[in-house]
Write a protein that holds these residues in place. Sequence first.
Motif, mmCIF file in Angstrom:
data_model
loop_
_atom_site.group_PDB
_atom_site.id
_atom_site.type_symbol
_atom_site.label_atom_id
_atom_site.label_comp_id
_atom_site.label_asym_id
_atom_site.label_seq_id
_atom_site.Cartn_x
_atom_site.Cartn_y
_atom_site.Cartn_z
ATOM 1 N N ASP A 149 0.717 -1.331 0.165
ATOM 2 C CA ASP A 149 0.005 0.145 -0.017
ATOM 3 C C ASP A 149 0.982 1.183 0.221
ATOM 4 O O ASP A 149 0.392 2.264 -0.570
ATOM 5 C CB ASP A 149 -0.811 -0.007 1.290
ATOM 6 C CG ASP A 149 -2.490 -0.322 0.815
ATOM 7 O OD1 ASP A 149 -2.719 -0.142 -0.508
ATOM 8 O OD2 ASP A 149 -3.264 -0.513 1.678
ATOM 9 N N ALA A 150 2.048 1.258 0.528
ATOM 10 C CA ALA A 150 2.716 2.319 0.728
ATOM 11 C C ALA A 150 3.413 2.752 -0.877
ATOM 12 O O ALA A 150 3.323 3.642 -1.405
ATOM 13 C CB ALA A 150 4.215 2.077 1.465
ATOM 14 N N TYR A 151 3.711 1.644 -1.433
ATOM 15 C CA TYR A 151 4.136 1.624 -2.901
ATOM 16 C C TYR A 151 3.031 2.026 -3.685
ATOM 17 O O TYR A 151 3.317 3.100 -4.676
ATOM 18 C CB TYR A 151 4.489 0.232 -3.429
ATOM 19 C CG TYR A 151 4.793 0.244 -4.969
ATOM 20 C CD1 TYR A 151 5.795 0.950 -5.479
ATOM 21 C CD2 TYR A 151 3.854 -0.286 -5.912
ATOM 22 C CE1 TYR A 151 5.794 0.882 -6.911
ATOM 23 C CE2 TYR A 151 3.910 -0.236 -7.351
ATOM 24 C CZ TYR A 151 4.979 0.342 -7.875
ATOM 25 O OH TYR A 151 5.322 0.231 -9.270
ATOM 26 N N SER A 152 1.708 1.421 -3.698
ATOM 27 C CA SER A 152 0.660 1.950 -4.467
ATOM 28 C C SER A 152 0.287 3.405 -4.153
ATOM 29 O O SER A 152 -0.133 4.144 -5.383
ATOM 30 C CB SER A 152 -0.434 0.821 -4.281
ATOM 31 O OG SER A 152 -1.128 1.232 -3.026
ATOM 32 N N TYR A 153 0.027 3.918 -2.949
ATOM 33 C CA TYR A 153 -0.275 5.254 -2.579
ATOM 34 C C TYR A 153 0.875 6.262 -3.138
ATOM 35 O O TYR A 153 0.400 7.219 -3.743
ATOM 36 C CB TYR A 153 -0.668 5.452 -1.296
ATOM 37 C CG TYR A 153 -1.156 6.816 -0.914
ATOM 38 C CD1 TYR A 153 -2.560 7.016 -1.132
ATOM 39 C CD2 TYR A 153 -0.120 7.561 -0.390
ATOM 40 C CE1 TYR A 153 -2.969 8.351 -0.790
ATOM 41 C CE2 TYR A 153 -0.719 9.076 -0.099
ATOM 42 C CZ TYR A 153 -1.914 9.322 -0.455
ATOM 43 O OH TYR A 153 -2.426 10.653 -0.192
ATOM 44 N N LEU A 154 1.927 6.003 -2.833
ATOM 45 C CA LEU A 154 3.316 7.063 -3.064
ATOM 46 C C LEU A 154 3.628 6.958 -4.512
ATOM 47 O O LEU A 154 4.250 8.047 -4.747
ATOM 48 C CB LEU A 154 4.283 6.666 -1.949
ATOM 49 C CG LEU A 154 3.899 6.754 -0.491
ATOM 50 C CD1 LEU A 154 5.096 6.163 0.578
ATOM 51 C CD2 LEU A 154 3.446 8.447 -0.152
ATOM 52 N N ALA A 155 3.617 5.659 -4.986
ATOM 53 C CA ALA A 155 4.227 5.658 -6.406
ATOM 54 C C ALA A 155 3.179 5.659 -7.588
ATOM 55 O O ALA A 155 3.498 5.805 -8.681
ATOM 56 C CB ALA A 155 5.133 4.620 -6.404
ATOM 57 N N LEU A 156 1.846 5.250 -7.176
ATOM 58 C CA LEU A 156 0.834 4.877 -8.244
ATOM 59 C C LEU A 156 -0.404 5.766 -8.188
ATOM 60 O O LEU A 156 -1.423 5.533 -8.297
ATOM 61 C CB LEU A 156 0.575 3.449 -7.877
ATOM 62 C CG LEU A 156 1.591 2.600 -8.219
ATOM 63 C CD1 LEU A 156 1.041 1.064 -8.241
ATOM 64 C CD2 LEU A 156 2.189 2.568 -9.628
ATOM 65 N N SER A 157 -0.003 7.087 -8.205
ATOM 66 C CA SER A 157 -1.190 8.185 -8.299
ATOM 67 C C SER A 157 -2.248 8.090 -7.262
ATOM 68 O O SER A 157 -3.326 8.122 -7.440
ATOM 69 C CB SER A 157 -1.698 7.992 -9.560
ATOM 70 O OG SER A 157 -2.506 9.101 -9.987
ATOM 71 N N ARG A 158 -2.031 8.082 -5.982
ATOM 72 C CA ARG A 158 -2.774 7.939 -4.866
ATOM 73 C C ARG A 158 -3.958 6.999 -5.057
ATOM 74 O O ARG A 158 -5.018 7.248 -4.938
ATOM 75 C CB ARG A 158 -3.293 9.534 -4.610
ATOM 76 C CG ARG A 158 -2.344 10.369 -4.293
ATOM 77 C CD ARG A 158 -3.142 11.730 -3.857
ATOM 78 N NE ARG A 158 -2.297 12.667 -3.513
ATOM 79 C CZ ARG A 158 -2.591 14.026 -3.159
ATOM 80 N NH1 ARG A 158 -3.938 14.313 -3.211
ATOM 81 N NH2 ARG A 158 -1.656 14.896 -3.032
ATOM 82 N N VAL A 159 -3.498 5.620 -4.931
ATOM 83 C CA VAL A 159 -4.395 4.657 -5.160
ATOM 84 C C VAL A 159 -4.244 3.578 -4.232
ATOM 85 O O VAL A 159 -2.780 3.360 -4.027
ATOM 86 C CB VAL A 159 -4.698 4.006 -6.621
ATOM 87 C CG1 VAL A 159 -3.087 3.662 -6.939
ATOM 88 C CG2 VAL A 159 -5.897 2.949 -6.567
ATOM 89 N N PHE A 160 -5.026 3.104 -3.558
ATOM 90 C CA PHE A 160 -4.748 1.662 -2.640
ATOM 91 C C PHE A 160 -4.957 0.357 -3.467
ATOM 92 O O PHE A 160 -5.867 0.379 -4.117
ATOM 93 C CB PHE A 160 -5.364 1.727 -1.224
ATOM 94 C CG PHE A 160 -4.871 2.741 -0.222
ATOM 95 C CD1 PHE A 160 -3.496 2.600 0.127
ATOM 96 C CD2 PHE A 160 -5.691 3.920 0.266
ATOM 97 C CE1 PHE A 160 -3.206 3.628 1.077
ATOM 98 C CE2 PHE A 160 -5.269 4.747 1.248
ATOM 99 C CZ PHE A 160 -4.069 4.683 1.588
ATOM 100 N N VAL A 161 -4.264 -0.667 -3.084
ATOM 101 C CA VAL A 161 -4.487 -2.002 -3.672
ATOM 102 C C VAL A 161 -4.911 -2.809 -2.704
ATOM 103 O O VAL A 161 -5.380 -3.720 -3.010
ATOM 104 C CB VAL A 161 -3.298 -2.418 -4.336
ATOM 105 C CG1 VAL A 161 -3.043 -1.524 -5.442
ATOM 106 C CG2 VAL A 161 -2.156 -2.737 -3.449
ATOM 107 N N ALA A 162 -4.809 -2.351 -1.380
ATOM 108 C CA ALA A 162 -5.274 -3.258 -0.241
ATOM 109 C C ALA A 162 -6.338 -2.545 0.568
ATOM 110 O O ALA A 162 -7.337 -3.276 0.997
ATOM 111 C CB ALA A 162 -4.083 -3.525 0.595
#
Length: 248
Positions: free
Chosen positions: A38-51
């Motif tokens: 979730d740190a990766y997805s939020y900080l590196a993927l345009s403010r989206v969570f995957v969990a």
Amino acid sequence: MNVFLKQVKETIVPSAGNPHGPLPTLFVLWTVVTGLVDAYSYLALSRVFVANMTGNVVFLGFALGGAPGFTWWASILAILAFMGGAFSGGKLRSSRFGKHRAQLLAATMVVQISLMSLAALAALLLHPAVSLIGLATTVLLLSISMGLQNAIARAMAVPDLTTTVLTLTITGLAGDGSGQPDKEHNVGRRIISISAMMLGAFIGAILVHYETPVAGLGVAIALLAIILWRALVHQNDTAKWTVVRSKP
């Protein structure tokens, strides 16, 4: 204090008589994985969570309301992919692996490692920070992986170690300590669960800060490999803890 320390120990290093066998330790590692991803997805993927799907619902509302910096379609994609992963988890739960906790966990790890490895490869090749195809592919694969994790963790039902959602854990930490005699107040396990998620997020944030965000997925894959190894060690166990409940 002695009770608290015993609860912490039973979570990190379960005794031989623990009703969940080695699962508490493995679920703590699984929770660290969630923080990393979730740190990766939020900080590196345009403010989206995957969990954290609650976060995506809120982000979708922000995006539709005109708040800058949020990608509405990425939140919708994550929610739908997460649901697909959870559906797959239900199918896996109904398979021949579904009656034995260690076998079910091992099968889940094989699928999750595959999905997360593909996501890491997509992130390296497709550059999701600047490519819509890269972003969509990476979010899709990671969200399926985390939906699967959520469904299987729920099926195996280790109390206060959901591995992906902490709202009820934090609620129980405060609410069950208010003098309710019918509630188990496992402060140690709940604090370990919260700390594990925070640790994963901390490591993931550091890796993003030093411009090596995909390394967070690498660490997550390594932790999943450890869980797979330990699950395989116990795949032929017949102890009571290996039985999956009929209803999670």
